[in-house]
Design a protein around this motif. Sequence first.
Motif, short mmCIF file in Angstrom:
data_model
loop_
_atom_site.label_atom_id
_atom_site.label_comp_id
_atom_site.label_asym_id
_atom_site.label_seq_id
_atom_site.Cartn_x
_atom_site.Cartn_y
_atom_site.Cartn_z
N ARG A 75 0.83 -1.21 0.00
CA ARG A 75 0.00 0.00 0.00
C ARG A 75 0.86 1.25 0.00
N PHE A 76 2.01 1.20 0.67
CA PHE A 76 2.93 2.33 0.69
C PHE A 76 3.44 2.63 -0.72
N THR A 77 3.78 1.58 -1.46
CA THR A 77 4.26 1.75 -2.84
C THR A 77 3.19 2.37 -3.72
N VAL A 78 1.96 1.89 -3.60
CA VAL A 78 0.86 2.43 -4.39
C VAL A 78 0.60 3.89 -4.01
N LEU A 79 0.63 4.19 -2.73
CA LEU A 79 0.44 5.57 -2.28
C LEU A 79 1.53 6.48 -2.83
N LEU A 80 2.76 6.03 -2.79
CA LEU A 80 3.87 6.82 -3.32
C LEU A 80 3.74 7.02 -4.83
N LEU A 81 3.30 6.00 -5.54
CA LEU A 81 3.10 6.12 -6.98
C LEU A 81 2.02 7.15 -7.30
N PHE A 82 0.91 7.10 -6.59
CA PHE A 82 -0.15 8.09 -6.82
C PHE A 82 0.31 9.51 -6.46
N THR A 83 1.14 9.62 -5.42
CA THR A 83 1.69 10.92 -5.04
C THR A 83 2.59 11.46 -6.15
N LEU A 84 3.39 10.58 -6.75
CA LEU A 84 4.24 11.00 -7.86
C LEU A 84 3.44 11.46 -9.06
N VAL A 85 2.40 10.72 -9.39
CA VAL A 85 1.55 11.09 -10.52
C VAL A 85 0.92 12.46 -10.26
N LEU A 86 0.41 12.66 -9.05
CA LEU A 86 -0.17 13.95 -8.70
C LEU A 86 0.86 15.07 -8.78
N ALA A 87 2.07 14.81 -8.29
CA ALA A 87 3.13 15.82 -8.35
C ALA A 87 3.45 16.19 -9.79
N PHE A 88 3.46 15.21 -10.67
CA PHE A 88 3.75 15.51 -12.08
C PHE A 88 2.63 16.28 -12.74
N LEU A 89 1.44 16.05 -12.30
CA LEU A 89 0.31 16.78 -12.89
C LEU A 89 0.32 18.25 -12.49
N ILE A 90 0.80 18.58 -11.28
CA ILE A 90 0.73 19.96 -10.82
C ILE A 90 2.07 20.70 -10.86
N ARG A 139 5.36 22.61 -12.11
CA ARG A 139 5.63 23.53 -13.23
C ARG A 139 6.78 23.02 -14.08
N ASN A 140 7.87 22.61 -13.45
CA ASN A 140 9.02 22.10 -14.20
C ASN A 140 9.09 20.59 -14.02
N LYS A 141 8.45 19.89 -14.94
CA LYS A 141 8.34 18.44 -14.83
C LYS A 141 9.67 17.72 -15.07
N VAL A 142 10.53 18.31 -15.87
CA VAL A 142 11.82 17.68 -16.14
C VAL A 142 12.68 17.67 -14.89
N ILE A 143 12.74 18.80 -14.19
CA ILE A 143 13.51 18.87 -12.94
C ILE A 143 12.91 17.91 -11.91
N LEU A 144 11.58 17.84 -11.85
CA LEU A 144 10.93 16.92 -10.92
C LEU A 144 11.30 15.48 -11.25
N LEU A 145 11.28 15.12 -12.54
CA LEU A 145 11.65 13.76 -12.96
C LEU A 145 13.05 13.43 -12.51
N PHE A 146 14.01 14.30 -12.83
CA PHE A 146 15.39 13.99 -12.49
C PHE A 146 15.62 14.04 -10.98
N GLY A 147 14.96 14.97 -10.29
CA GLY A 147 15.11 15.04 -8.83
C GLY A 147 14.58 13.80 -8.14
N VAL A 148 13.38 13.37 -8.50
CA VAL A 148 12.79 12.18 -7.89
C VAL A 148 13.59 10.93 -8.26
N SER A 149 14.01 10.84 -9.52
CA SER A 149 14.78 9.65 -9.91
C SER A 149 16.14 9.62 -9.20
N VAL A 150 16.74 10.79 -8.95
CA VAL A 150 17.99 10.82 -8.18
C VAL A 150 17.74 10.32 -6.76
N LEU A 151 16.63 10.74 -6.15
CA LEU A 151 16.31 10.25 -4.80
C LEU A 151 16.10 8.74 -4.79
#
Length: 167
Positions: free
Chosen positions: A67-82, A84-96
Amino acid sequence: FAFLAIAGSSLVQAINSMLLLTNALPTGLFGFSPDWLQFAAFYLSTLGFLSALLILLTIAWNAQDHRFTVLLLFTLVLAFLIARNKVILLFGVSVLFLGALVLAYLQNYWHRRRLTSLLIFSAFTFLLVGQLSFLFWIDPIYFVIGLVLQLIGYLLLLVALIKMVSK
Protein backbone atom coordinates in the motif's frame (compact mmCIF):
# COMPACT_ATOMS: atom_id res chain seq x y z
CA PHE A 1 8.27 -6.29 -14.46
CA ALA A 2 10.53 -3.43 -13.34
CA PHE A 3 13.12 -4.07 -16.02
CA LEU A 4 10.39 -4.33 -18.67
CA ALA A 5 9.07 -0.94 -17.52
CA ILE A 6 12.57 0.56 -17.81
CA ALA A 7 13.02 -0.99 -21.26
CA GLY A 8 9.62 0.29 -22.39
CA SER A 9 10.36 3.72 -20.99
CA SER A 10 13.70 3.83 -22.77
CA LEU A 11 12.11 2.66 -26.03
CA VAL A 12 9.46 5.40 -25.91
CA GLN A 13 12.15 7.95 -25.12
CA ALA A 14 14.39 6.72 -27.96
CA ILE A 15 11.58 6.77 -30.53
CA ASN A 16 10.51 10.24 -29.42
CA SER A 17 14.10 11.52 -29.60
CA MET A 18 14.62 9.97 -33.01
CA LEU A 19 11.46 11.58 -34.35
CA LEU A 20 12.46 14.94 -32.88
CA LEU A 21 16.01 14.84 -34.25
CA THR A 22 14.94 13.82 -37.74
CA ASN A 23 11.90 16.12 -37.86
CA ALA A 24 9.99 13.02 -38.87
CA LEU A 25 7.12 13.57 -36.46
CA PRO A 26 4.07 13.69 -38.70
CA THR A 27 1.65 16.52 -38.18
CA GLY A 28 -1.78 15.41 -37.20
CA LEU A 29 -0.92 11.75 -36.52
CA PHE A 30 -4.22 10.16 -35.48
CA GLY A 31 -5.53 13.69 -35.01
CA PHE A 32 -2.91 14.64 -32.41
CA SER A 33 -0.46 17.52 -32.78
CA PRO A 34 3.30 16.84 -32.61
CA ASP A 35 3.52 18.84 -29.37
CA TRP A 36 0.87 16.68 -27.76
CA LEU A 37 2.63 13.48 -28.91
CA GLN A 38 5.92 14.69 -27.40
CA PHE A 39 4.08 15.57 -24.19
CA ALA A 40 2.46 12.12 -24.07
CA ALA A 41 5.77 10.38 -24.80
CA PHE A 42 7.46 12.30 -21.99
CA TYR A 43 4.77 11.33 -19.48
CA LEU A 44 4.68 7.71 -20.61
CA SER A 45 8.44 7.29 -20.37
CA THR A 46 8.55 9.15 -17.04
CA LEU A 47 5.79 7.07 -15.51
CA GLY A 48 7.42 3.85 -16.70
CA PHE A 49 10.85 4.78 -15.39
CA LEU A 50 9.69 6.02 -11.98
CA SER A 51 7.31 3.07 -11.57
CA ALA A 52 10.20 0.71 -12.26
CA LEU A 53 12.42 2.46 -9.73
CA LEU A 54 9.60 2.32 -7.19
CA ILE A 55 9.17 -1.42 -7.76
CA LEU A 56 12.91 -1.96 -7.39
CA LEU A 57 12.90 0.05 -4.16
CA THR A 58 10.05 -2.05 -2.82
CA ILE A 59 12.03 -5.20 -3.62
CA ALA A 60 15.33 -3.83 -2.26
CA TRP A 61 13.70 -2.78 1.01
CA ASN A 62 11.76 -6.07 1.32
CA ALA A 63 8.59 -4.05 1.79
CA GLN A 64 5.74 -6.34 2.79
CA ASP A 65 2.99 -3.74 2.67
CA HIS A 66 2.52 -2.68 -0.94
CA ARG A 67 0.00 0.00 0.00
CA PHE A 68 2.93 2.33 0.69
CA THR A 69 4.26 1.75 -2.84
CA VAL A 70 0.86 2.43 -4.39
CA LEU A 71 0.44 5.57 -2.28
CA LEU A 72 3.87 6.82 -3.32
CA LEU A 73 3.10 6.12 -6.98
CA PHE A 74 -0.15 8.09 -6.82
CA THR A 75 1.69 10.92 -5.04
CA LEU A 76 4.24 11.00 -7.86
CA VAL A 77 1.55 11.09 -10.52
CA LEU A 78 -0.17 13.95 -8.70
CA ALA A 79 3.13 15.82 -8.35
CA PHE A 80 3.75 15.51 -12.08
CA LEU A 81 0.31 16.78 -12.89
CA ILE A 82 0.73 19.96 -10.82
CA ALA A 83 4.49 20.61 -11.10
CA ARG A 84 5.63 23.53 -13.23
CA ASN A 85 9.02 22.10 -14.20
CA LYS A 86 8.34 18.44 -14.83
CA VAL A 87 11.82 17.68 -16.14
CA ILE A 88 13.51 18.87 -12.94
CA LEU A 89 10.93 16.92 -10.92
CA LEU A 90 11.65 13.76 -12.96
CA PHE A 91 15.39 13.99 -12.49
CA GLY A 92 15.11 15.04 -8.83
CA VAL A 93 12.79 12.18 -7.89
CA SER A 94 14.78 9.65 -9.91
CA VAL A 95 17.99 10.82 -8.18
CA LEU A 96 16.31 10.25 -4.80
CA PHE A 97 15.07 6.79 -5.81
CA LEU A 98 18.40 5.81 -7.38
CA GLY A 99 20.25 7.09 -4.32
CA ALA A 100 18.10 4.89 -2.09
CA LEU A 101 18.74 1.94 -4.42
CA VAL A 102 22.50 2.57 -4.34
CA LEU A 103 22.44 2.55 -0.52
CA ALA A 104 20.29 -0.60 -0.42
CA TYR A 105 22.53 -2.49 -2.84
CA LEU A 106 25.68 -1.24 -1.10
CA GLN A 107 24.36 -2.77 2.12
CA ASN A 108 23.52 -5.92 0.19
CA TYR A 109 27.06 -6.08 -1.19
CA TRP A 110 28.60 -5.52 2.27
CA HIS A 111 26.44 -8.32 3.63
CA ARG A 112 26.97 -10.88 0.82
CA ARG A 113 30.32 -9.95 -0.82
CA ARG A 114 29.38 -11.57 -4.16
CA LEU A 115 30.28 -10.44 -7.65
CA THR A 116 26.63 -10.11 -8.69
CA SER A 117 25.94 -7.88 -5.69
CA LEU A 118 28.91 -5.70 -6.66
CA LEU A 119 27.72 -5.54 -10.28
CA ILE A 120 24.21 -4.47 -9.23
CA PHE A 121 25.54 -1.88 -6.78
CA SER A 122 27.92 -0.53 -9.45
CA ALA A 123 25.15 -0.46 -12.06
CA PHE A 124 22.86 1.63 -9.89
CA THR A 125 25.78 3.91 -9.00
CA PHE A 126 26.42 4.57 -12.70
CA LEU A 127 22.70 5.18 -13.25
CA LEU A 128 22.65 7.62 -10.32
CA VAL A 129 25.66 9.59 -11.54
CA GLY A 130 24.14 9.64 -15.03
CA GLN A 131 20.90 11.10 -13.65
CA LEU A 132 22.89 13.67 -11.67
CA SER A 133 24.61 14.63 -14.91
CA PHE A 134 21.18 15.26 -16.44
CA LEU A 135 20.00 17.19 -13.40
CA PHE A 136 22.97 19.57 -13.44
CA TRP A 137 23.07 19.83 -17.21
CA ILE A 138 24.91 23.07 -18.04
CA ASP A 139 26.57 22.12 -21.31
CA PRO A 140 25.50 19.51 -23.91
CA ILE A 141 28.53 17.41 -22.97
CA TYR A 142 26.83 16.66 -19.61
CA PHE A 143 23.93 15.12 -21.52
CA VAL A 144 26.32 12.88 -23.47
CA ILE A 145 28.19 11.96 -20.28
CA GLY A 146 24.89 11.09 -18.62
CA LEU A 147 23.87 8.85 -21.50
CA VAL A 148 27.24 7.07 -21.50
CA LEU A 149 27.09 6.52 -17.73
CA GLN A 150 23.56 5.16 -18.03
CA LEU A 151 24.65 2.84 -20.83
CA ILE A 152 27.43 1.49 -18.60
CA GLY A 153 24.90 1.03 -15.78
CA TYR A 154 22.44 -0.85 -17.97
CA LEU A 155 25.23 -3.04 -19.36
CA LEU A 156 26.35 -3.89 -15.82
CA LEU A 157 22.76 -4.83 -14.96
CA LEU A 158 22.67 -7.04 -18.06
CA VAL A 159 25.93 -8.75 -17.06
CA ALA A 160 24.57 -9.33 -13.54
CA LEU A 161 21.33 -10.74 -14.94
CA ILE A 162 23.19 -13.08 -17.30
CA LYS A 163 25.41 -14.17 -14.43
CA MET A 164 22.40 -14.91 -12.19
CA VAL A 165 20.49 -16.77 -14.92
CA SER A 166 23.50 -18.87 -15.95
CA LYS A 167 23.89 -20.37 -12.46
